[in-house]
Design a protein around this motif. Sequence first.
Motif, PDB file in Angstrom:
ATOM      1  N   MET A   1       0.846  -1.164   0.000  1.00  0.00           N
ATOM      2  CA  MET A   1       0.000   0.000   0.000  1.00  0.00           C
ATOM      3  C   MET A   1       0.899   1.236   0.000  1.00  0.00           C
ATOM      4  O   MET A   1       1.874   1.314   0.727  1.00  0.00           O
ATOM      5  N   ILE A   2       0.559   2.195  -0.835  1.00  0.00           N
ATOM      6  CA  ILE A   2       1.279   3.455  -0.917  1.00  0.00           C
ATOM      7  C   ILE A   2       0.421   4.505  -0.217  1.00  0.00           C
ATOM      8  O   ILE A   2      -0.768   4.618  -0.500  1.00  0.00           O
ATOM      9  N   VAL A   3       1.041   5.253   0.693  1.00  0.00           N
ATOM     10  CA  VAL A   3       0.300   6.231   1.485  1.00  0.00           C
ATOM     11  C   VAL A   3       0.995   7.588   1.448  1.00  0.00           C
ATOM     12  O   VAL A   3       2.179   7.691   1.092  1.00  0.00           O
ATOM     13  N   THR A   4       0.246   8.619   1.832  1.00  0.00           N
ATOM     14  CA  THR A   4       0.797   9.963   1.929  1.00  0.00           C
ATOM     15  C   THR A   4       0.211  10.635   3.166  1.00  0.00           C
ATOM     16  O   THR A   4      -0.868  10.253   3.637  1.00  0.00           O
ATOM     17  N   ASN A   5       0.922  11.621   3.689  1.00  0.00           N
ATOM     18  CA  ASN A   5       0.400  12.357   4.838  1.00  0.00           C
ATOM     19  C   ASN A   5       0.115  13.800   4.439  1.00  0.00           C
ATOM     20  O   ASN A   5       0.267  14.175   3.278  1.00  0.00           O
ATOM     21  N   ARG A   6      -0.279  14.615   5.407  1.00  0.00           N
ATOM     22  CA  ARG A   6      -0.654  16.001   5.086  1.00  0.00           C
ATOM     23  C   ARG A   6       0.531  16.843   4.627  1.00  0.00           C
ATOM     24  O   ARG A   6       0.362  17.886   4.024  1.00  0.00           O
ATOM     25  N   ASN A   7       1.751  16.402   4.901  1.00  0.00           N
ATOM     26  CA  ASN A   7       2.955  17.105   4.455  1.00  0.00           C
ATOM     27  C   ASN A   7       3.419  16.612   3.088  1.00  0.00           C
ATOM     28  O   ASN A   7       4.520  16.940   2.649  1.00  0.00           O
ATOM     29  N   ARG A   8       2.612  15.785   2.450  1.00  0.00           N
ATOM     30  CA  ARG A   8       2.893  15.213   1.134  1.00  0.00           C
ATOM     31  C   ARG A   8       4.113  14.303   1.115  1.00  0.00           C
ATOM     32  O   ARG A   8       4.819  14.198   0.109  1.00  0.00           O
ATOM     33  N   VAL A   9       4.372  13.662   2.231  1.00  0.00           N
ATOM     34  CA  VAL A   9       5.418  12.652   2.300  1.00  0.00           C
ATOM     35  C   VAL A   9       4.804  11.349   1.804  1.00  0.00           C
ATOM     36  O   VAL A   9       3.732  10.952   2.254  1.00  0.00           O
ATOM     37  N   THR A  10       5.473  10.711   0.875  1.00  0.00           N
ATOM     38  CA  THR A  10       5.012   9.436   0.339  1.00  0.00           C
ATOM     39  C   THR A  10       5.738   8.316   1.075  1.00  0.00           C
ATOM     40  O   THR A  10       6.933   8.405   1.338  1.00  0.00           O
ATOM     41  N   ALA A  11       4.992   7.259   1.391  1.00  0.00           N
ATOM     42  CA  ALA A  11       5.583   6.113   2.085  1.00  0.00           C
ATOM     43  C   ALA A  11       4.965   4.835   1.538  1.00  0.00           C
ATOM     44  O   ALA A  11       3.878   4.841   0.960  1.00  0.00           O
ATOM     45  N   ILE A  12       5.681   3.741   1.746  1.00  0.00           N
ATOM     46  CA  ILE A  12       5.172   2.427   1.368  1.00  0.00           C
ATOM     47  C   ILE A  12       5.027   1.620   2.656  1.00  0.00           C
ATOM     48  O   ILE A  12       5.913   1.636   3.510  1.00  0.00           O
ATOM     49  N   VAL A  13       3.900   0.967   2.820  1.00  0.00           N
ATOM     50  CA  VAL A  13       3.645   0.147   4.010  1.00  0.00           C
ATOM     51  C   VAL A  13       4.220  -1.234   3.749  1.00  0.00           C
ATOM     52  O   VAL A  13       3.844  -1.906   2.792  1.00  0.00           O
ATOM     53  N   ILE A  14       5.165  -1.646   4.611  1.00  0.00           N
ATOM     54  CA  ILE A  14       5.794  -2.953   4.419  1.00  0.00           C
ATOM     55  C   ILE A  14       5.195  -4.013   5.345  1.00  0.00           C
ATOM     56  O   ILE A  14       5.404  -5.205   5.137  1.00  0.00           O
ATOM     57  N   ARG A  15       4.450  -3.568   6.367  1.00  0.00           N
ATOM     58  CA  ARG A  15       3.797  -4.521   7.265  1.00  0.00           C
ATOM     59  C   ARG A  15       2.652  -3.807   7.964  1.00  0.00           C
ATOM     60  O   ARG A  15       2.784  -2.660   8.374  1.00  0.00           O
ATOM     61  N   HIS A  16       1.527  -4.508   8.089  1.00  0.00           N
ATOM     62  CA  HIS A  16       0.383  -3.955   8.808  1.00  0.00           C
ATOM     63  C   HIS A  16      -0.377  -5.127   9.403  1.00  0.00           C
ATOM     64  O   HIS A  16      -0.971  -5.914   8.678  1.00  0.00           O
ATOM     65  N   ASP A  17      -0.355  -5.260  10.724  1.00  0.00           N
ATOM     66  CA  ASP A  17      -0.989  -6.411  11.367  1.00  0.00           C
ATOM     67  C   ASP A  17      -2.296  -6.071  12.079  1.00  0.00           C
ATOM     68  O   ASP A  17      -2.836  -6.876  12.811  1.00  0.00           O
ATOM     69  N   GLY A  18      -2.805  -4.871  11.859  1.00  0.00           N
ATOM     70  CA  GLY A  18      -4.048  -4.462  12.507  1.00  0.00           C
ATOM     71  C   GLY A  18      -3.826  -3.691  13.796  1.00  0.00           C
ATOM     72  O   GLY A  18      -4.701  -2.965  14.242  1.00  0.00           O
ATOM     73  N   GLN A  19      -2.665  -3.859  14.409  1.00  0.00           N
ATOM     74  CA  GLN A  19      -2.326  -3.116  15.621  1.00  0.00           C
ATOM     75  C   GLN A  19      -1.193  -2.135  15.385  1.00  0.00           C
ATOM     76  O   GLN A  19      -1.158  -1.066  15.971  1.00  0.00           O
ATOM     77  N   THR A  20      -0.265  -2.520  14.538  1.00  0.00           N
ATOM     78  CA  THR A  20       0.893  -1.684  14.226  1.00  0.00           C
ATOM     79  C   THR A  20       1.115  -1.671  12.721  1.00  0.00           C
ATOM     80  O   THR A  20       1.014  -2.697  12.060  1.00  0.00           O
ATOM     81  N   ALA A  21       1.433  -0.497  12.209  1.00  0.00           N
ATOM     82  CA  ALA A  21       1.785  -0.358  10.795  1.00  0.00           C
ATOM     83  C   ALA A  21       3.262   0.007  10.713  1.00  0.00           C
ATOM     84  O   ALA A  21       3.736   0.866  11.450  1.00  0.00           O
ATOM     85  N   THR A  22       3.969  -0.668   9.829  1.00  0.00           N
ATOM     86  CA  THR A  22       5.370  -0.359   9.579  1.00  0.00           C
ATOM     87  C   THR A  22       5.448   0.201   8.173  1.00  0.00           C
ATOM     88  O   THR A  22       5.058  -0.453   7.214  1.00  0.00           O
ATOM     89  N   LEU A  23       5.930   1.431   8.087  1.00  0.00           N
ATOM     90  CA  LEU A  23       6.014   2.069   6.778  1.00  0.00           C
ATOM     91  C   LEU A  23       7.392   2.661   6.566  1.00  0.00           C
ATOM     92  O   LEU A  23       8.157   2.860   7.506  1.00  0.00           O
ATOM     93  N   VAL A  24       7.692   2.908   5.303  1.00  0.00           N
ATOM     94  CA  VAL A  24       8.986   3.456   4.908  1.00  0.00           C
ATOM     95  C   VAL A  24       8.736   4.767   4.178  1.00  0.00           C
ATOM     96  O   VAL A  24       8.323   4.762   3.020  1.00  0.00           O
ATOM     97  N   PRO A  25       8.960   5.899   4.855  1.00  0.00           N
ATOM     98  CA  PRO A  25       8.802   7.185   4.178  1.00  0.00           C
ATOM     99  C   PRO A  25       9.949   7.421   3.199  1.00  0.00           C
ATOM    100  O   PRO A  25      11.099   7.087   3.480  1.00  0.00           O
ATOM    101  N   MET A  26       9.628   7.970   2.044  1.00  0.00           N
ATOM    102  CA  MET A  26      10.654   8.322   1.060  1.00  0.00           C
ATOM    103  C   MET A  26      11.311   9.606   1.529  1.00  0.00           C
ATOM    104  O   MET A  26      10.627  10.565   1.889  1.00  0.00           O
ATOM    105  N   LYS A  27      12.644   9.591   1.553  1.00  0.00           N
ATOM    106  CA  LYS A  27      13.404  10.779   1.937  1.00  0.00           C
ATOM    107  C   LYS A  27      14.716  10.787   1.186  1.00  0.00           C
ATOM    108  O   LYS A  27      15.025   9.839   0.472  1.00  0.00           O
ATOM    109  N   GLY A  28      15.460  11.844   1.340  1.00  0.00           N
ATOM    110  CA  GLY A  28      16.678  12.020   0.569  1.00  0.00           C
ATOM    111  C   GLY A  28      17.808  11.080   0.894  1.00  0.00           C
ATOM    112  O   GLY A  28      18.607  10.747   0.040  1.00  0.00           O
TER     113      GLY A  28
END
Length: 91
Positions: A1-28
């Motif tokens: 799943m590809i997600v974004t926040n209000r600051n327009r940071v794009t991230a990819i979710v690498i794990r989501h178990d219903g209690q915790t989400a692990t995502l990787v924000p794209m940065k420099g």
Amino acid sequence: MIVTNRNRVTAIVIRHDGQTATLVPMKGGKLCAKHLPHDVFLRDWREMNYSLANALARFLRHARLRGASQEVIRGLRRLELRDRCVVANLF
């Protein structure tokens, strides 16, 4: 799943178990995983309509060039294998 926040940071979710989400924000620089409780994830992040295959290719290319933690590399590779198997089953 590809997600974004209000600051327009794009991230990819690498794990989501219903209690915790692990995502990787794209940065420099080096890519690192971020762990969020489910309610915080739902509050701050919104799913994007973007191809997972394209996003994976970009994140993996960035990881090769700039570096990434082992957790990120494993998560991206796992997504890549899962995505490849799903597409292969369609044909």
